[in-house]
Design an enzyme around this catalytic site. Sequence first.
Site, PDB file in Angstrom:
ATOM      1  N   SER A 102     -46.140  -0.799  -6.118  1.00 49.65           N
ATOM      2  CA  SER A 102     -46.212  -2.258  -6.125  1.00 49.65           C
ATOM      3  C   SER A 102     -46.654  -2.684  -7.502  1.00 49.65           C
ATOM      4  O   SER A 102     -47.505  -2.014  -8.113  1.00 49.65           O
ATOM      5  CB  SER A 102     -47.227  -2.783  -5.103  1.00 49.65           C
ATOM      6  N   GLU A 120     -44.336 -17.886 -18.000  1.00 48.09           N
ATOM      7  CA  GLU A 120     -43.438 -18.710 -17.196  1.00 48.09           C
ATOM      8  C   GLU A 120     -43.563 -18.424 -15.701  1.00 48.09           C
ATOM      9  O   GLU A 120     -42.767 -18.936 -14.922  1.00 48.09           O
ATOM     10  CB  GLU A 120     -41.990 -18.465 -17.649  1.00 48.09           C
ATOM     11  N   SER A 121     -44.514 -17.635 -15.248  1.00 50.13           N
ATOM     12  CA  SER A 121     -44.873 -17.344 -13.838  1.00 50.13           C
ATOM     13  C   SER A 121     -44.995 -15.837 -13.585  1.00 50.13           C
ATOM     14  O   SER A 121     -45.915 -15.227 -14.072  1.00 50.13           O
ATOM     15  CB  SER A 121     -44.011 -18.060 -12.817  1.00 50.13           C
ATOM     16  N   HIS A 123     -42.049  -4.450  -4.921  1.00 48.12           N
ATOM     17  CA  HIS A 123     -42.613  -3.500  -3.955  1.00 48.12           C
ATOM     18  C   HIS A 123     -41.487  -2.557  -3.585  1.00 48.12           C
ATOM     19  O   HIS A 123     -40.402  -3.016  -3.201  1.00 48.12           O
ATOM     20  CB  HIS A 123     -43.141  -4.230  -2.715  1.00 48.12           C
ATOM     21  N   CYS A 174     -40.758 -20.737 -14.632  1.00 44.49           N
ATOM     22  CA  CYS A 174     -40.772 -22.184 -14.782  1.00 44.49           C
ATOM     23  C   CYS A 174     -40.276 -22.524 -16.185  1.00 44.49           C
ATOM     24  O   CYS A 174     -40.243 -21.667 -17.066  1.00 44.49           O
ATOM     25  CB  CYS A 174     -42.159 -22.756 -14.512  1.00 44.49           C
TER      26      CYS A 174
END
Lengths: 125, 125
Positions: free
Chosen positions: A55, A62-63, A68, A83
């Site tokens: 994971s 930008e985020s 996983h 974003c």
Amino acid sequence: MRALGRHVLAEVYGCSFEILNDIKKVEEIMVKAALEAGAEIREVCFHKFSPQGVSGVVVISESHLAIHTWPELGYAAVDVFTCGERVNPWDACRYLTEQFRAGEVHATEIERGVMESPRAAAVNL
Amino acid sequence: MRALGRHVLAEVYGCSFEILNDIKKVEEIMVKAALEAGAEIREVCFHKFSPQGVSGVVVISESHLAIHTWPELGYAAVDVFTCGERVNPWDACRYLTEQFRAGEVHATEIERGVMESPRAAAVNL
């Protein structure tokens, strides 16, 4: 643009056990996918599970990109959230599915942060 | 269960600027939300943006919780991804939206890793 962000959820099937179970390889692919899309990396945070699975998240200006893996199923759940106008989540998605040599990919884009007044108003400012 | 995981995407509106811009507070709420749902925490990774905004992820054994805040809009994009039967993403979601004192929440659940043969077959095993 009405939405603040674009969130691509990708179901990545038919990958090799070896790649999906290799934390260094998974991390490298996810970091490079972020760079491929022109994102700016802020934090990189991966974890290897026993007996198998990885994971991890790449936090970008930008985020984020998250993954996983279920190596025993040849499957990875990936999400790429960006974003702004400059970075296209599909560029990252295309790169990483190629690198994982996915047999099949189902991906969908969801708008995040659809701002319409009065929602845009913060309280307690 | 056909799906490996449940991914809740929550649009959290009407929060206070102060909470959404406080990295320690945001991290604390997200960590506690994971614990509230009974998840096992593996990695915690947060970043503060200038002049405002926080991004962060809590990697759990059952997948992840992620948040990106726009304090100036009173908005946070949250996602809670859990796998397995034991942890309910809505428990985490309920806790964190209460803690953020959200004025309005729009949340939706998406199934991840829907396994139907032949998709379940890994290659190169």
